[in-house]
Design a protein around this motif. Structure first.
Motif: not given
Length: 226
Positions: A60-65
């Motif tokens: 989630e931190r790398l590709i977003g929610p």
């Protein structure tokens, strides 16, 4: 091996990836390829900074929610498969087994707490080859939330049957330090995962050493000397 009375029991809660096993950069490359296969371009340096965090948080931190649960799971599963191809080439960080045995001899209840999945942990335990010094293990399959949540450390405390003030954590990532702190446990950090001493101290590490072997060489003057 010394066995202190219950009221004097102490727990050494220790991370595995990057702390005891030289696996951080293998994880980085495996995550990079998993993201690539899923259609995401992610820099390896950004991945490396999040190694030690649970897989779900990392994705989630790398590709977003906003991505489907199936998409996130597919990336995590691809990482697991890719990392598994490195199992037979993993090596312990210098001094890993010796540190665990030295702590056990001094009466510490040694419990491993890792964000790894159970099958990865099994491979790494074989790499470390110090089962005789380990009281118990906790991994991501046993908790609802991985690091930086405190769940793994709290599970390790339950395994060791000690309160937070009778435990000390040893890890290599910012997320280890944060997770331990949220559980009320002090953390000594190692540089073996590639994170700088400044970042580890800023996160709250009470001491920083190079490798398990370096910590062992300075054990009598370290936070684990008591």
């Amino acid at each position: 091996m010394t066995t202190p009375p219950p009221e004097q029991a102490r727990a050494a809660i220790i991370d595995v990836d990057g702390t005891l096993v030289d696996s951080t950069y293998f994880h980085t490359v495996a995550w990079w390829e998993a993201f690539r296969q899923a259609g995401h371009k992610v820099a390896t340096r950004d991945i490396h900074r999040l190694i030690g965090m649970s897989g779900g948080h990392l994705v989630e931190r790398l590709i977003g929610p906003g991505h489907s649960e199936e998409h996130v799971s597919a990336i995590s599963d691809a990482h697991a498969t890719l990392f598994g191809t490195w199992h037979d080439r993993l090596q312990p960080v210098p001094g890993a087994a010796d540190l665990l045995r030295a702590l056990a001899r001094r009466g510490w209840r040694v419990v491993l707490a890792t964000s790894a999945r159970g099958h990865d942990l099994k491979a790494m335990l074989g790499t470390i080859d110090a089962d005789d010094a380990i009281l118990a293990t906790t991994d991501s399959d046993q908790v609802d939330a991985g690091k930086p949540a405190p769940d793994l450390v709290e599970a390790a405390l339950r395994e060791a049957r000690v309160p937070p003030n009778r435990a000390h954590f040893v890890g290599d990532s910012v997320w280890d330090v944060v997770s331990a702190g949220r559980a009320g446990v002090d953390c000594t950090a190692l540089l073996s995962g590639g994170v700088s001493a400044a970042e580890l101290k800023e996160a709250g590490a009470v001491a920083v050493y190079d490798t398990p072997g370096d910590l062992l060489a300075h054990l009598d003057t370290s936070p684990l000397a008591a």
